[in-house]
Enzyme design. Sequence first.
Site, PDB file in Angstrom:
ATOM      1  N   CYS A 112       0.820  -1.209   0.000  1.00  8.53           N
ATOM      2  CA  CYS A 112       0.000   0.000   0.000  1.00  8.53           C
ATOM      3  C   CYS A 112       0.863   1.272   0.000  1.00  8.53           C
ATOM      4  CB  CYS A 112      -0.975  -0.054   1.168  1.00  8.53           C
ATOM      5  SG  CYS A 112      -2.328   1.135   1.098  1.00  8.53           S
ATOM      6  N   HIS A 113       0.769   2.078   1.046  1.00  6.83           N
ATOM      7  CA  HIS A 113       1.556   3.311   1.174  1.00  6.83           C
ATOM      8  C   HIS A 113       2.921   3.092   1.820  1.00  6.83           C
ATOM      9  CE1 HIS A 113      -2.432   5.150   0.574  1.00  6.83           C
ATOM     10  NE2 HIS A 113      -1.793   6.251   0.222  1.00  6.83           N
ATOM     11  N   ALA A 114       3.211   1.873   2.286  1.00 10.62           N
ATOM     12  CA  ALA A 114       4.473   1.611   2.983  1.00 10.62           C
ATOM     13  C   ALA A 114       5.715   1.958   2.162  1.00 10.62           C
ATOM     14  CB  ALA A 114       4.534   0.165   3.454  1.00 10.62           C
TER      15      ALA A 114
END
Length: 187
Positions: A112-114
Amino acid sequence: MANQLDGKRVAILAADGFEESELASPRAALQGQGVETHVVTLDGKGIRAWAETEWGETYDADKALDDADPTNYHALLLPGGLFNPDTLRTNEKALSFVKAFFQAGKPVAAICHAPWILINAGVVDGRKLTSVPSIAQDLKNAGAEWVDESVVCDSGFVTSRTPKDLDDFNAKFIEELGEGRHSNQHA
């Protein structure tokens, strides 16, 4: 695969606002294979999940970042969410912790946004990966080759887009963990 995973330990680095399924699902998959997991937080205190559209459960920490040694782990998991990676990408200790896994050639999985964390850790230049589409340009600007696929693996570096990709993400991360160190994994 089980024999390859005997005695393996995975650090899960997270802060408040991680996407709940992106920690819970991979952790359950790893533990189902007999892998020991440790939730590592900045202060060693519990962290609160974001569950799609509202606050979720609070998860206990196993270790504070100051007490977590990357050499004691075989791999690193970075759940996404919006708030969690934004907090971690501005913390120098977190960035050093992340970078140590790349320098040691250990598998790293981010969803995801990691990958925002990975941009600030300086480990995406020249790497092929995926993420939630909203940060694709950030990754390209940092020198990554971004692709829109459910899971991408670049020498032990596993990435996926969103919770809908968790089955593929979990399977690939477990496979890479079983393979161990990757000579082409680098910071």
